[in-house]
Write an enzyme that holds these catalytic residues in place. Structure first.
Site, PDB file in Angstrom:
ATOM      1  N   ASP A   1      -3.636   6.989  10.393  1.00 61.95           N
ATOM      2  CA  ASP A   1      -3.724   5.566  10.711  1.00 61.95           C
ATOM      3  C   ASP A   1      -2.406   4.970  11.210  1.00 61.95           C
ATOM      4  O   ASP A   1      -2.356   3.807  11.600  1.00 61.95           O
ATOM      5  CB  ASP A   1      -4.243   4.766   9.512  1.00 61.95           C
ATOM      6  CG  ASP A   1      -3.293   4.771   8.311  1.00 61.95           C
ATOM      7  OD1 ASP A   1      -2.164   5.299   8.428  1.00 61.95           O
ATOM      8  OD2 ASP A   1      -3.679   4.261   7.246  1.00 61.95           O
TER       9      ASP A   1
ATOM     10  N   SER B   1       0.795  -1.233   0.000  1.00 65.80           N
ATOM     11  CA  SER B   1       0.000   0.000   0.000  1.00 65.80           C
ATOM     12  C   SER B   1       0.822   1.275   0.000  1.00 65.80           C
ATOM     13  O   SER B   1       0.464   2.255  -0.663  1.00 65.80           O
ATOM     14  CB  SER B   1      -0.963   0.002   1.195  1.00 65.80           C
ATOM     15  OG  SER B   1      -0.255  -0.169   2.410  1.00 65.80           O
TER      16      SER B   1
ATOM     17  N   HIS C   1       0.360   4.296   7.120  1.00 69.74           N
ATOM     18  CA  HIS C   1       0.780   4.927   5.878  1.00 69.74           C
ATOM     19  C   HIS C   1       1.374   6.304   6.168  1.00 69.74           C
ATOM     20  O   HIS C   1       1.195   6.853   7.251  1.00 69.74           O
ATOM     21  CB  HIS C   1      -0.418   5.049   4.929  1.00 69.74           C
ATOM     22  CG  HIS C   1      -1.069   3.743   4.648  1.00 69.74           C
ATOM     23  ND1 HIS C   1      -2.285   3.381   5.189  1.00 69.74           N
ATOM     24  CD2 HIS C   1      -0.662   2.680   3.912  1.00 69.74           C
ATOM     25  CE1 HIS C   1      -2.614   2.166   4.781  1.00 69.74           C
ATOM     26  NE2 HIS C   1      -1.636   1.719   4.010  1.00 69.74           N
TER      27      HIS C   1
END
Length: 371
Positions: free
Chosen positions: A247, A33, A250
């Site tokens: 979060d 990601s 990331h």
């Protein structure tokens, strides 16, 4: 007849040689990601040099598979966001000769293990994938991320020269030697199939969000940092000063920009000392050489007591997130501003977990093995 065939082959070979621009530098990017990019694209990210290009590795409203496009984010897929490759290329463009172009070939699958890029085992693993959101991403790559990366790399290499490979992956499984060995196998597979000189094409491996910034997968960084000690022409890219998004898994938009600059400088340090020094000077002039995250004043001590976890903190704890090593939050506790308290472990997965403690003075993490 033999003479005619030799002449024909020489002509074709000469045409292929001239078709490949030695001043078009191609970089392969892959991972999960954070390589795909998860942060908002802002106005400054849309100002892109005509010399910075991205090859489409999926179809989309603004791209066609296998064709070059101006490297306007998102680079990885039309449904991705800002990532480290964006400012990696921009930083290089600022210091390389004006006749040099930069091209990115990026394939990334959010949440995937490194084995999804191992050509000898990914098919069986991907066939077992049950998560709808991940299957949607895999479908865009023909359910073969390695195969798509290889095919697009071959297409790109018709136009330019492969100069480096960038990886950002590890939040899911960079916790043992097998991750390191699998990554090196993938590099070797690419080298053999693309026939590039491994001494001239460095592998750059980026750190995940650091634990001192509250990174929930910061415990992967020791394994990531260890890789350069085992393999030649392999370099670790620091994530120091690259701040996370909310979060804590990331990076933020500015965190990705800084990480991209780190990738660029590390590449130049590995390949061209003069350009590396020029890059350092320009980053310093722009004020990017001393970006750092605010230090956390929070300290936490934990002690396992059967099915409870005793906690003693230096500050009042507002929230505790329990995160798996794959980066998924499995439970959240709200101690209500206490410094000393107990957490009930009943119902938590029987595996290694990361406890992320949050207070006004910052964040602290603790790895707890519930196996």
């Amino acid at each position: 007849m033999k003479s005619t065939l030799i002449t024909f082959l020489l002509i074709v070979g000469t045409q292929l040689l001239h078709a490949q621009d030695q001043n078009f530098w191609i970089f392969l990017c892959f991972g999960q990601s954070n390589m795909a990019g998860q942060a908002p694209i802002e106005a400054q990210d849309l100002e892109v040099s005509d010399r910075y290009l991205s090859m489409a590795t999926t179809d989309g409203p603004d791209r066609q598979l296998g064709t070059w496009r101006k490297a306007v984010p998102p680079l990885c897929r039309a449904d991705a966001h800002l990532g480290p490759a964006d400012w990696f290329g921009r930083t290089l463009i600022d210091v390389v000769p004006e006749n040099v172009r930069i091209g990115i070939v990026s394939v990334a699958v959010e949440g995937c293990p490194i084995t999804f890029f191992d050509k000898d085992q990914n098919a069986a693993l991907i066939a077992k994938e049950e998560r709808d959101w991940m299957n949607g991403i895999l479908d865009q790559y023909g359910r073969d991320p390695y195969g798509r990366l290889l095919a697009m790399a071959k297409q790109a290499a018709k136009d330019g020269v492969i100069k480096g490979i960038l990886l950002h992956q590890g939040e899911t499984d960079a916790y043992n030697d097998q991750w390191r060995k699998t990554l090196r196998k993938i590099y070797r597979d690419l080298q053999q199939e693309l026939r590039f000189d491994s001494t001239a094409v460095p592998l750059l491996v980026g750190e995940v969000v650091r634990g001192e910034y509250g990174g929930v997968c910061g415990h992967a960084n020791p394994t990531i940092n260890d890789i350069a000690r085992h393999y030649p022409n392999t370099y670790v890219v620091s994530s120091e000063g690259c701040l996370p998004s909310a979060d804590n898994l990331h990076f933020s938009s500015e965190g990705y920009r800084q990480l991209g600059r780190h990738y660029a400088l590390r590449y130049l340090e590995a390949t061209d000392s003069k350009l590396a020094e020029l890059c350092r000077q320009r980053l310093a002039t722009a004020g990017y050489d001393n970006i750092s995250a605010p230090a956390s004043s929070l300290t936490v001590k934990t002690s396992r007591r059967g099915k409870t976890l005793g906690v003693e903190a230096s500050e009042s704890i507002e929230k505790v997130d329990v995160v798996s090593f794959s980066g998924q939050t499995v439970k959240t506790f709200t101690p209500g501003g206490k410094k000393a308290f107990e957490l009930k472990l009943r119902g938590l997965p029987k595996e290694k977990l990361v406890f992320v403690f949050q207070a006004a003075g910052g964040k602290a993490t603790a790895d707890i093995d519930l196996q």
